[in-house]
Design a protein around this motif. Structure first.
Motif, PDB file in Angstrom:
ATOM      1  N   GLY A  59       0.839  -1.104   0.067  1.00 27.79           N
ATOM      2  CA  GLY A  59       0.098  -0.056  -0.225  1.00 27.79           C
ATOM      3  C   GLY A  59       0.855   1.256   0.160  1.00 27.79           C
ATOM      4  O   GLY A  59       0.528   2.203  -0.647  1.00 27.79           O
ATOM      5  N   GLY A  60       1.993   1.317   0.832  1.00 27.56           N
ATOM      6  CA  GLY A  60       2.750   2.336   0.761  1.00 27.56           C
ATOM      7  C   GLY A  60       3.528   2.519  -0.484  1.00 27.56           C
ATOM      8  O   GLY A  60       3.519   3.766  -1.023  1.00 27.56           O
ATOM      9  N   PHE A 104      12.910  18.468   2.015  1.00 28.69           N
ATOM     10  CA  PHE A 104      13.072  17.249   2.399  1.00 28.69           C
ATOM     11  C   PHE A 104      12.244  16.892   3.897  1.00 28.69           C
ATOM     12  O   PHE A 104      11.138  16.166   3.851  1.00 28.69           O
ATOM     13  CB  PHE A 104      14.421  16.827   2.961  1.00 28.69           C
ATOM     14  N   TRP A 105      12.113  17.926   4.682  1.00 29.77           N
ATOM     15  CA  TRP A 105      11.244  17.708   5.780  1.00 29.77           C
ATOM     16  C   TRP A 105       9.808  18.274   5.531  1.00 29.77           C
ATOM     17  O   TRP A 105       8.993  17.441   6.121  1.00 29.77           O
ATOM     18  CB  TRP A 105      11.759  18.775   6.886  1.00 29.77           C
ATOM     19  N   VAL A 106       9.563  18.952   4.719  1.00 31.71           N
ATOM     20  CA  VAL A 106       8.479  19.389   4.242  1.00 31.71           C
ATOM     21  C   VAL A 106       7.621  18.009   3.583  1.00 31.71           C
ATOM     22  O   VAL A 106       6.571  17.644   3.857  1.00 31.71           O
ATOM     23  CB  VAL A 106       8.155  20.565   3.304  1.00 31.71           C
ATOM     24  N   VAL A 107       8.605  17.406   2.591  1.00 29.41           N
ATOM     25  CA  VAL A 107       7.861  16.072   1.774  1.00 29.41           C
ATOM     26  C   VAL A 107       7.553  15.152   2.908  1.00 29.41           C
ATOM     27  O   VAL A 107       6.703  14.537   2.858  1.00 29.41           O
ATOM     28  CB  VAL A 107       8.684  15.841   0.706  1.00 29.41           C
ATOM     29  N   PHE A 112       3.689  11.735   5.499  1.00 30.87           N
ATOM     30  CA  PHE A 112       3.336  10.880   6.736  1.00 30.87           C
ATOM     31  C   PHE A 112       1.793  11.498   7.006  1.00 30.87           C
ATOM     32  O   PHE A 112       1.032  10.536   7.732  1.00 30.87           O
ATOM     33  CB  PHE A 112       4.307  11.182   7.909  1.00 30.87           C
ATOM     34  N   LEU A 113       1.503  12.710   7.258  1.00 35.81           N
ATOM     35  CA  LEU A 113       0.414  13.281   7.630  1.00 35.81           C
ATOM     36  C   LEU A 113      -0.878  12.875   6.846  1.00 35.81           C
ATOM     37  O   LEU A 113      -0.582  12.649   5.774  1.00 35.81           O
ATOM     38  CB  LEU A 113       0.454  14.713   8.155  1.00 35.81           C
ATOM     39  N   ALA A 137      12.010  11.096   0.904  1.00 32.23           N
ATOM     40  CA  ALA A 137      11.310  11.469   1.905  1.00 32.23           C
ATOM     41  C   ALA A 137       9.864  10.936   1.927  1.00 32.23           C
ATOM     42  O   ALA A 137       9.207  10.412   2.796  1.00 32.23           O
ATOM     43  CB  ALA A 137      11.188  13.059   1.718  1.00 32.23           C
ATOM     44  N   LEU A 138       9.533  10.814   0.534  1.00 30.36           N
ATOM     45  CA  LEU A 138       8.097  10.533   0.221  1.00 30.36           C
ATOM     46  C   LEU A 138       7.774   9.009   0.725  1.00 30.36           C
ATOM     47  O   LEU A 138       6.958   8.541   1.466  1.00 30.36           O
ATOM     48  CB  LEU A 138       7.825  10.594  -1.397  1.00 30.36           C
TER      49      LEU A 138
END
Length: 165
Positions: A59-60, A104-107, A112-113, A137-138
């Motif tokens: 799924g991921g 990176f942190w935004v993605v 995750f959210l 990151a994704l």
């Protein structure tokens, strides 16, 4: 018709249906194709007995591949903006520099959210954010989220069904 087919495949215990449904659900840009979120097939699959590790991973990964479409649309949009706008390249250069530091942190956070990810993928493509960093990151965000959902469902579904039986 398509929805019924996917749900029937999931009900029959098909990991392929979990993967394809997650992919299709994530590949829409701003307009949902399927009437449920991408983690729904994982929960249904785990609820009927699929292995949560395999269902969560598939799924991921399906969700990651579907979300790449937004990045590619953004890359195409970036090229179009630079070609036809005279002021846009200055703005894009500033945005690219800014996004290169926090991208990176935004993605990762938005992957995750449980918020719509489409705009982040498009912005990453428009800013020409490094594809490998975007993909990393994704993948981390989506796979960890989907695994948590799969194992959460694996443990919660029997508990909830016992409450109501």
């Amino acid at each position: 018709m398509v929805l019924e087919t996917f749900l029937n495949l999931i009900n029959e215990g098909s990991y392929l249906a979990v993967f394809i449904t997650s992919f299709v659900s994530s590949s829409s840009i701003l307009i949902p194709i399927l009437p449920f979120p991408g983690y729904f097939p994982v929960l249904v699959g785990v609820g009927i007995g699929l292995n949560p590790l395999i269902a969560g991973l598939l799924g991921g990964i399906g969700s990651v591949l579907g979300d790449l479409l937004g990045y590619l649309v953004g890359m195409g949009g970036s090229a179009t903006i630079e070609k036809f706008e005279k002021k846009a390249p200055k703005f894009l250069k500033r945005f690219e520099r800014f996004y290169s530091h926090i991208g990176f942190w935004v993605v990762l956070a938005f992957a995750f959210l449980p918020f719509p990810f489409d705009i982040i993928g498009v912005l990453s493509g428009v800013s020409k954010y490094n594809f490998k960093r975007f993909l990393l990151a994704l993948t981390v965000g989506r796979v960890v989220r989907t695994l948590l959902i799969a194992y959460g469902g694996f443990y919660a579904i029997p508990f909830i069904s016992n409450l109501f039986s």
